[in-house]
Design an enzyme around this catalytic site. Structure first.
Site, PDB file in Angstrom:
ATOM      1  CG  ASP A  67      -0.317  -0.504   2.486  1.00 25.58           C
ATOM      2  OD1 ASP A  67       0.926  -0.565   2.545  1.00 25.58           O
ATOM      3  OD2 ASP A  67      -1.048  -0.840   3.429  1.00 25.58           O
ATOM      4  CG  ASN A 136      -8.928  -1.213  11.835  1.00 29.37           C
ATOM      5  OD1 ASN A 136      -7.984  -1.876  11.417  1.00 29.37           O
ATOM      6  ND2 ASN A 136      -9.383  -0.137  11.214  1.00 29.37           N
ATOM      7  CD  GLU A 143      -8.733   0.948   7.445  1.00 30.55           C
ATOM      8  OE1 GLU A 143      -8.683   0.026   8.285  1.00 30.55           O
ATOM      9  OE2 GLU A 143      -8.189   2.045   7.635  1.00 30.55           O
TER      10      GLU A 143
HETATM   11  C1  F6R Z   1       1.491  -1.291   6.042  1.00 29.03           C
HETATM   12  C2  F6R Z   1       0.229  -2.004   6.161  1.00 29.03           C
HETATM   13  C3  F6R Z   1      -0.594  -1.930   7.386  1.00 29.03           C
HETATM   14  C4  F6R Z   1       0.220  -2.208   8.661  1.00 29.03           C
HETATM   15  C5  F6R Z   1      -0.657  -2.150   9.898  1.00 29.03           C
HETATM   16  C6  F6R Z   1       0.142  -2.346  11.153  1.00 29.03           C
HETATM   17  O1  F6R Z   1       2.082  -1.495   4.777  1.00 29.03           O
HETATM   18  O2  F6R Z   1      -0.145  -2.645   5.235  1.00 29.03           O
HETATM   19  O3  F6R Z   1      -1.651  -2.843   7.283  1.00 29.03           O
HETATM   20  O4  F6R Z   1       0.803  -3.476   8.546  1.00 29.03           O
HETATM   21  O5  F6R Z   1      -1.310  -0.913   9.956  1.00 29.03           O
HETATM   22  O6  F6R Z   1       1.049  -1.298  11.293  1.00 29.03           O
HETATM   23  P1  F6R Z   1       2.143  -1.297  12.461  1.00 29.03           P
HETATM   24  O7  F6R Z   1       3.105  -2.400  12.157  1.00 29.03           O
HETATM   25  O8  F6R Z   1       2.800   0.058  12.369  1.00 29.03           O
HETATM   26  O9  F6R Z   1       1.417  -1.523  13.737  1.00 29.03           O
END
Ligand code: F6R
Length: 241
Positions: A67, A136, A143
């Protein structure tokens, strides 16, 4: 789906790096799906060390990131492009032409999404997909919703995600509200999936993803359907399992 509980973040990073290393060593032309965020930083650090020590060679590796924020240029310090080059690509020998991230700045983002999926197909699909998990239950930026999308697409970020990610920005107002993410098909079609979860703030999401019903309200719960998915979870994140 398999769950491996490890003691702490160090072990999680070590196990994750070893799984990636195995893939890169065993496969002639490995295709890696990569994630950003705090969780995989330790894994990238170890992979860089292995590459510098001559244990790993990324010269035949192709990568696709999950992403990118919409509206941030690649040199914006909070963009996922910037993160990936800082933590990994500038430090290892993945050929530049083999590196792919969804574009944050494209005059036609919908077309860019279609092109991204085509490039993944042309590369033969993803051999190993690394994932983090949102508080979440999101994966990539898929999402919680009453439906999920299959291909790479534009997404409005949930308030919870904006809040969680605001720690990287000077103020919550600066966090982009939109992003491009690989969809559930791109993720689920990976041959192997390694999801990393660390810290007590991930405990609820881990419980819902692994023990709960499969639901579009918890996108990570769909990984229960994948043949070859492993969750590497530290003790804090595994507290409710
Ligand atoms: C990032 C991504 C997100 C993160 C998720 C957890 O490329 O795809 O889904 O993996 O938001 O983020 P952290 O590791 O910062 O808690």
């Amino acid at each position: 789906m398999k769950i491996q509980i490890v003691n702490d973040y160090q072990q999680l990073s070590e196990v994750a790096a070893n799984l990636v290393a195995g893939q890169v060593i065993l496969n002639n032309n490995p295709v890696l799906g990569l994630a950003t965020g705090s969780t995989p930083e330790g894994m990238y650090h170890r992979l860089v060390q292995m590459c510098r020590n001559g244990v790993l060679d990324f010269s035949n590796t192709t990568t696709f990131n999950l992403d990118e924020y919409l509206g941030l240029s690649p040199d914006h310090p909070q963009s996922y492009h910037f993160y990936m080059y800082r933590h990994f690509f500038h430090l290892v020998n993945v050929p530049p032409q083999n590196i792919h991230l969804p574009p944050g700045l494209d005059s036609d983002p919908s077309q860019a999404c279609r092109l991204y999926d085509r490039k993944i197909s042309e590369a033969g699909g993803i051999n190993l997909q690394i994932l983090g998990i949102g508080v979440n239950g999101h994966i990539g930026f898929n999402e919680p919703h009453n439906y999920l999308k299959t291909g790479t697409h534009l997404v409005e970020l949930e308030e919870e995600t904006v809040e969680a990610n605001s720690r990287f920005f000077d103020s919550p107002e600066e966090v982009p509200r939109r992003a491009i993410t690989m969809g559930m098909r791109g993720i689920m079609q990976a041959e192997k999936i390694v999801l990393l979860a660390s810290g007590e703030n991930k405990a609820r999401a881990m419980k819902e993803a692994t023990c709960g019903k499969i639901s579009t309200r918890v996108p990570a719960s769909f990984l229960q359907l994948h043949r070859n998915a492993i969750f590497i979870v530290d003790r804090e994140a595994a507290a409710l399992l």
